[in-house]
Design a protein around this motif. Structure first.
Motif: not given
Length: 140
Positions: A33-37
């Motif tokens: 999920q962090w890489f979608n920020d």
């Protein structure tokens, strides 16, 4: 004596690169999920997935060297494309752009890996002089 040292170092390299591949994959899946920020995070994810490619290729190549002998080399079609496609699929689960950037970063890493290995493993081949024919014409 030198063959057993080479076999031990290849075995240790296989184990370490396999464990690191698993750790990187598990970490990137856990923090997907962090890489979608932001866009920078997506690019950084592609870069980290390219390390997954390098480590998995190292693990696979060293395992094949243990099985088939120390002169075995990784080829483009079975080993490199397999590791690249698995890495792209794993990166595609996280984000589509991660898959694209991981392929690009992996190809750059593969270029430098090839340069390093050619400096380390290639031996000088002495060309053999072959006598040449003087003419292709038939004599009458």
């Amino acid at each position: 004596m030198s063959a057993s040292i080479t076999t031990k170092s290849t075995l240790i390299s296989t184990i370490i690169s396999g464990i690191l591949s698993f750790v990187i994959f598990a970490t990137l899946r856990f923090y997907a999920q962090w890489f979608n920020d932001s866009q920078l995070n997506i690019l950084f994810g592609g870069y980290l997935f390219s390390w997954l490619f390098i480590l998995s290729l190292t693990c696979l190549s060293n395992a094949e060297m243990l099985i088939f002998g120390p002169d075995f080399q990784a080829k483009l079609v079975p080993e490199i494309l397999l590791c690249l496609s698995l890495t792209a699929a794993a990166a595609g689960v996280v984000h589509r752009v991660c898959a694209t950037t991981s392929i690009l970063f992996s190809l750059v890493g593969l270029y430098f890996l090839n340069r390093i290995s050619s400096n380390y493993y290639n031996s000088v081949v002495v060309p053999v002089d072959v006598p040449m024919r003087k003419s292709a014409k038939k004599y009458k």
